[in-house]
Scaffold this motif. Sequence first.
Motif: not given
Length: 388
Positions: A374-388
């Motif tokens: 779950q934490r990894l998914e949230r971290a990936l969300d952060r990475v995705a958000a930073a790239r858009t």
Amino acid sequence: MGTYARQNLVFERGEGVWLITVDGDRYLDLGSGVAVNVLGHAHPRLVAALNEQASKLWHTSNLYRVEGQERLAERLVATTFADKVFFCNSGAEACEAAIKAARRYHFAGGEPERWRIITFNGAFHGRTLATIAAGGNPRYLEGFGTPVAGFDQVPFGDLTATEKAISPETAAIMIEPVQGEGGVNVASAEFMQGLRALCDANGLLLVLDEVQSGIGRSGQLFSYELAGITPDLMAIAKGIGGGFPLGALLATENAARGLVPGTHGSTFGGNPLATAIGLEVLNAVQEEGFLESVRRKSLHIKQSLAAISDNYPGIVQEVRGQGLLVGLKLSVPPADLVAAAREEHLLLVGASDNVVRLLPPLNITDEEIAEAMQRLERALDRVAAART
Ligand SMILES: *Cc1c(COP(=O)(O)O)cnc(C)c1O
């Protein structure tokens, strides 16, 4: 000194897979101090083994017999290919001992001209002068003068190139069955079997570096078991001490023939404190069902990661690894995901080849895996958000 680019995090104590900072913040540790804390932090059995030995005897040197060292060596011999064990304090020292043993083996056999060792692109064997030459990473060699001679590097997984590199001066082939620092590259069983056959046909020693893949991390006690082969020499460290500095070189009787009194040594290597803990680590890892649970958890993590990575096609390219040595190959800089995970209080470790490693303690629970995912998914969300 300035050798490390450290994160500004100070941990005060640990409980299993959790690390707790001086401020009381709890982090889920999927790095295990780089594949070291196989039983997590402050495991009661290891604490007890340490305390019991600490009140008796810490160190005597190798001028005398060391009972705990003999017990741990007997256990390693009983459960692996090895007949002989040399103890040291780290992975680099274990690899260094392996290099020396391979060279001395041929010297003792009357062929001192055979001293060169074939290694692989992406390898990591430590940070001493010989082991950075063996690893061949230009970033680690720069500025340290002429690299130690005697290493011939070929592409990982390329049996034809390996065979071509064999010369009358070749002593051994040295490989990590799973490259850790190099990006979680798993050698196929066929490749490992091919290396074994090349060594047998050419009178070479097969040297394995299981400093990272050993002590249960692969889902077997050692990764070589999965390839259905045995080596002649093997370097271990990291997990064997469960967090206490301990390394070892394992060898067949034949491969150890060159290391006679006076040829190698270590002041601290295999001292009573380190070996008491090492034995308790093995007691736990070799308990009925433990390795089976590692294999089950490996599957759990890989399936979860596969499902998660489908949702981040622009970020995660591949899930790979063996046992609980798992890599996520990314199309973004791995440091971005490691940093985002840290924001979610999840600790991951970067590697070469754009890979982030998940190296949980082997006794992580299913609930803790679910929490980590779950934490990894949230971290990936952060990475995705930073790239858009
Ligand atoms: C970490 C590592 C080493 C070096 O171990 P140190 O204890 O840091 O000297 C060597 N080989 C492999 C495969 C490693 O992962």
